[in-house]
Design a protein around this motif. Structure first.
Motif, PDB file in Angstrom:
ATOM      1  N   ASP A 104       0.812  -1.217   0.000  1.00  0.00           N
ATOM      2  CA  ASP A 104       0.000   0.000   0.000  1.00  0.00           C
ATOM      3  C   ASP A 104       0.840   1.259   0.000  1.00  0.00           C
ATOM      4  N   GLY A 105       2.168   1.125  -0.115  1.00  0.00           N
ATOM      5  CA  GLY A 105       3.037   2.291  -0.114  1.00  0.00           C
ATOM      6  C   GLY A 105       2.976   3.081   1.175  1.00  0.00           C
ATOM      7  N   GLY A 106       2.452   2.471   2.247  1.00  0.00           N
ATOM      8  CA  GLY A 106       2.319   3.162   3.517  1.00  0.00           C
ATOM      9  C   GLY A 106       1.138   4.113   3.581  1.00  0.00           C
ATOM     10  N   LEU A 107       0.299   4.119   2.545  1.00  0.00           N
ATOM     11  CA  LEU A 107      -0.803   5.077   2.475  1.00  0.00           C
ATOM     12  C   LEU A 107      -2.106   4.581   3.090  1.00  0.00           C
ATOM     13  N   LEU A 108      -2.252   3.261   3.227  1.00  0.00           N
ATOM     14  CA  LEU A 108      -3.571   2.725   3.566  1.00  0.00           C
ATOM     15  C   LEU A 108      -4.115   3.214   4.903  1.00  0.00           C
ATOM     16  N   PRO A 109      -3.336   3.263   5.978  1.00  0.00           N
ATOM     17  CA  PRO A 109      -3.930   3.750   7.234  1.00  0.00           C
ATOM     18  C   PRO A 109      -4.553   5.135   7.095  1.00  0.00           C
ATOM     19  N   GLU A 110      -3.865   6.049   6.408  1.00  0.00           N
ATOM     20  CA  GLU A 110      -4.399   7.395   6.239  1.00  0.00           C
ATOM     21  C   GLU A 110      -5.621   7.386   5.312  1.00  0.00           C
ATOM     22  N   ILE A 111      -5.583   6.528   4.282  1.00  0.00           N
ATOM     23  CA  ILE A 111      -6.741   6.439   3.386  1.00  0.00           C
ATOM     24  C   ILE A 111      -7.969   5.944   4.140  1.00  0.00           C
ATOM     25  N   LEU A 112      -7.773   4.918   4.978  1.00  0.00           N
ATOM     26  CA  LEU A 112      -8.906   4.379   5.738  1.00  0.00           C
ATOM     27  C   LEU A 112      -9.470   5.422   6.698  1.00  0.00           C
ATOM     28  N   ILE A 232       8.989  -0.447   0.938  1.00  0.00           N
ATOM     29  CA  ILE A 232       9.185  -1.684   1.685  1.00  0.00           C
ATOM     30  C   ILE A 232      10.219  -1.504   2.792  1.00  0.00           C
ATOM     31  N   ARG A 233      11.028  -0.445   2.716  1.00  0.00           N
ATOM     32  CA  ARG A 233      12.112  -0.253   3.695  1.00  0.00           C
ATOM     33  C   ARG A 233      11.620  -0.392   5.132  1.00  0.00           C
ATOM     34  N   GLY A 234      10.483   0.196   5.424  1.00  0.00           N
ATOM     35  CA  GLY A 234       9.993   0.193   6.795  1.00  0.00           C
ATOM     36  C   GLY A 234       9.557  -1.161   7.302  1.00  0.00           C
ATOM     37  N   GLN A 235       9.469  -2.161   6.429  1.00  0.00           N
ATOM     38  CA  GLN A 235       9.014  -3.489   6.839  1.00  0.00           C
ATOM     39  C   GLN A 235      10.128  -4.523   6.836  1.00  0.00           C
ATOM     40  N   LEU A 236      11.365  -4.098   6.592  1.00  0.00           N
ATOM     41  CA  LEU A 236      12.466  -5.056   6.476  1.00  0.00           C
ATOM     42  C   LEU A 236      12.974  -5.495   7.846  1.00  0.00           C
ATOM     43  N   ARG A 237      13.423  -6.724   7.889  1.00  0.00           N
ATOM     44  CA  ARG A 237      14.070  -7.274   9.082  1.00  0.00           C
ATOM     45  C   ARG A 237      15.476  -6.707   9.208  1.00  0.00           C
ATOM     46  N   ALA A 242      18.428  -3.149   1.746  1.00  0.00           N
ATOM     47  CA  ALA A 242      17.738  -2.665   0.546  1.00  0.00           C
ATOM     48  C   ALA A 242      18.655  -1.701  -0.188  1.00  0.00           C
ATOM     49  N   VAL A 243      18.908  -1.991  -1.473  1.00  0.00           N
ATOM     50  CA  VAL A 243      19.822  -1.183  -2.282  1.00  0.00           C
ATOM     51  C   VAL A 243      19.060  -0.656  -3.494  1.00  0.00           C
ATOM     52  N   PRO A 244      19.082   0.653  -3.757  1.00  0.00           N
ATOM     53  CA  PRO A 244      18.392   1.191  -4.935  1.00  0.00           C
ATOM     54  C   PRO A 244      18.909   0.560  -6.231  1.00  0.00           C
ATOM     55  N   VAL A 245      17.962   0.282  -7.147  1.00  0.00           N
ATOM     56  CA  VAL A 245      18.300  -0.285  -8.456  1.00  0.00           C
ATOM     57  C   VAL A 245      18.134   0.835  -9.486  1.00  0.00           C
ATOM     58  N   ASP A 246      19.258   1.335 -10.002  1.00  0.00           N
ATOM     59  CA  ASP A 246      19.231   2.535 -10.840  1.00  0.00           C
ATOM     60  C   ASP A 246      18.410   2.373 -12.106  1.00  0.00           C
ATOM     61  N   ASP A 247      18.478   1.197 -12.741  1.00  0.00           N
ATOM     62  CA  ASP A 247      17.811   1.044 -14.032  1.00  0.00           C
ATOM     63  C   ASP A 247      16.521   0.229 -13.953  1.00  0.00           C
ATOM     64  N   ALA A 248      15.986   0.036 -12.748  1.00  0.00           N
ATOM     65  CA  ALA A 248      14.685  -0.626 -12.614  1.00  0.00           C
ATOM     66  C   ALA A 248      13.584   0.395 -12.849  1.00  0.00           C
ATOM     67  N   GLU A 249      12.596   0.022 -13.645  1.00  0.00           N
ATOM     68  CA  GLU A 249      11.500   0.937 -13.950  1.00  0.00           C
ATOM     69  C   GLU A 249      10.715   1.263 -12.677  1.00  0.00           C
ATOM     70  N   LYS A 279      -1.478  14.602  -1.081  1.00  0.00           N
ATOM     71  CA  LYS A 279      -0.601  15.170  -0.069  1.00  0.00           C
ATOM     72  C   LYS A 279       0.753  14.469   0.007  1.00  0.00           C
ATOM     73  N   THR A 280       0.925  13.436  -0.831  1.00  0.00           N
ATOM     74  CA  THR A 280       2.128  12.605  -0.769  1.00  0.00           C
ATOM     75  C   THR A 280       3.078  12.968  -1.900  1.00  0.00           C
ATOM     76  N   THR A 281       4.339  13.170  -1.581  1.00  0.00           N
ATOM     77  CA  THR A 281       5.311  13.512  -2.605  1.00  0.00           C
ATOM     78  C   THR A 281       5.981  12.294  -3.197  1.00  0.00           C
ATOM     79  N   GLY A 282       5.811  11.093  -2.576  1.00  0.00           N
ATOM     80  CA  GLY A 282       6.428   9.885  -3.110  1.00  0.00           C
ATOM     81  C   GLY A 282       7.707   9.540  -2.387  1.00  0.00           C
ATOM     82  N   HIS A 283       8.238   8.376  -2.749  1.00  0.00           N
ATOM     83  CA  HIS A 283       9.468   7.857  -2.158  1.00  0.00           C
ATOM     84  C   HIS A 283      10.557   7.851  -3.210  1.00  0.00           C
ATOM     85  N   ASP A 284      11.712   8.366  -2.855  1.00  0.00           N
ATOM     86  CA  ASP A 284      12.823   8.392  -3.798  1.00  0.00           C
ATOM     87  C   ASP A 284      13.759   7.223  -3.594  1.00  0.00           C
TER      88      ASP A 284
END
Length: 285
Positions: A104-112, A232-237, A242-249, A279-284
């Motif tokens: 849910d990109g972390g948005l669901l609690p606020e949406i609900l 997903i960063r906030g849910q990792l053990r 987690a490493v950014p993938v430069d050429d992933a769409e 109100k969300t600017t997104g995740h970089d």
């Protein structure tokens, strides 16, 4: 105007898929002679041959192939209509939202929260699935779904973009790439990736995963790696990196619902989701 009955289409579809009258009759729970008569009567009414019959085989004609394709569409539409009607008539109406666990990109609690403030809001029932959530919409099993473009096909659905995210390679902390600040797709080419339910066998190669906890556990064990949205960063053990993938769409979180839906409760949910997304600017990442 010639009208075909649902029963006739169901009979024909069973025969066309089985290409055997005996197996089709067993599948339908009926005797073979009345099934054969029904198919002959259908051919007479349409004025075409639908099935080529011989002692050895049953085969579809070109006309039969067309009717099979159209019959499947009609039968699925009828089933969908029945499911939606039954759900609309429930004594405890609710809005069913299909989503991937953690998707849910972390948005669901606020949406609900925003939705519950809307007049006429219904209780929201969450259906969590790694499978094809757009299918749940088309089958009338859900009112709305959180999908990820470009991974899902929204054809025939109305959509509202919510959040666009970069993607991360999720790997165990002992992985050879764990100390990298950025990677490219070629850096982990050939490694085992999760296979989501409904994906073609071996595409991608790897174990089928239907639960986020299972996925993260398998990654920690070194059985696979995964490319996931940055939220997903906030849910990792602690034992995962987690490493950014430069050429992933980038992926876009999308709220989808059936075209031409007229539910006020669904319209209110879409409004709430759009307001939160605005109100969300997104995740970089």
């Amino acid at each position: 105007m010639e009208r075909l009955e649902i029963r006739e289409l169901a009979y024909f579809t069973a025969v066309a898929e089985e290409l055997h009258f005996g197996r089709a009759a067993a599948r339908l729970g009926m005797a073979q002679p009345p099934l054969s008569r029904a198919i002959r009567q259908l051919e007479r009414r349409l004025g075409v041959v639908l099935l080529e019959r011989s002692h050895r085989r049953v085969a579809l004609t070109e006309a039969g192939a067309v009717l099979l394709r159209e019959s499947r569409t009609v039968l699925e539409a009828a089933s969908t209509a029945a499911r939606r009607t039954r759900r609309a008539g429930r004594a405890d109406p609710r809005l069913v939202l299909a989503m991937k666990p953690g998707g849910d990109g972390g948005l669901l609690p606020e949406i609900l929260d925003a939705y519950q403030a809307e007049p006429g809001a219904l209780p929201v029932e969450l259906v969590c699935s790694f499978g094809k959530r757009e299918v749940l919409l088309r089958e009338g099993r859900a009112d709305a779904a959180l999908l990820h473009r470009p991974h899902h096909d929204p054809t025939g659905l109305d959509t509202q973009d919510l959040l666009t995210e970069t993607q991360l390679l999720v790997i165990p902390s002992s992985h050879r790439l764990a100390d990298r600040t950025r990677v490219r797709l070629n850096d982990f080419a050939g490694e085992s990736l999760p296979r989501w339910p409904g994906a073609p066998e071996g595409d991608p190669p790897g174990l089928e995963v239907d639960d986020l906890g299972q996925l993260l556990h398998l990654i920690a064990l070194g059985r696979m790696v995964a490319v996931l949205p940055a939220s997903i960063r906030g849910q990792l053990r602690d034992d995962l990196v987690a490493v950014p993938v430069d050429d992933a769409e980038p992926t876009t979180l999308v709220l989808a619902w059936p075209e031409h839906a007229t539910s006020p409760a669904l319209a209110a949910f879409v409004r709430a989701a759009a307001a939160v997304a605005g109100k969300t600017t997104g995740h970089d990442g």
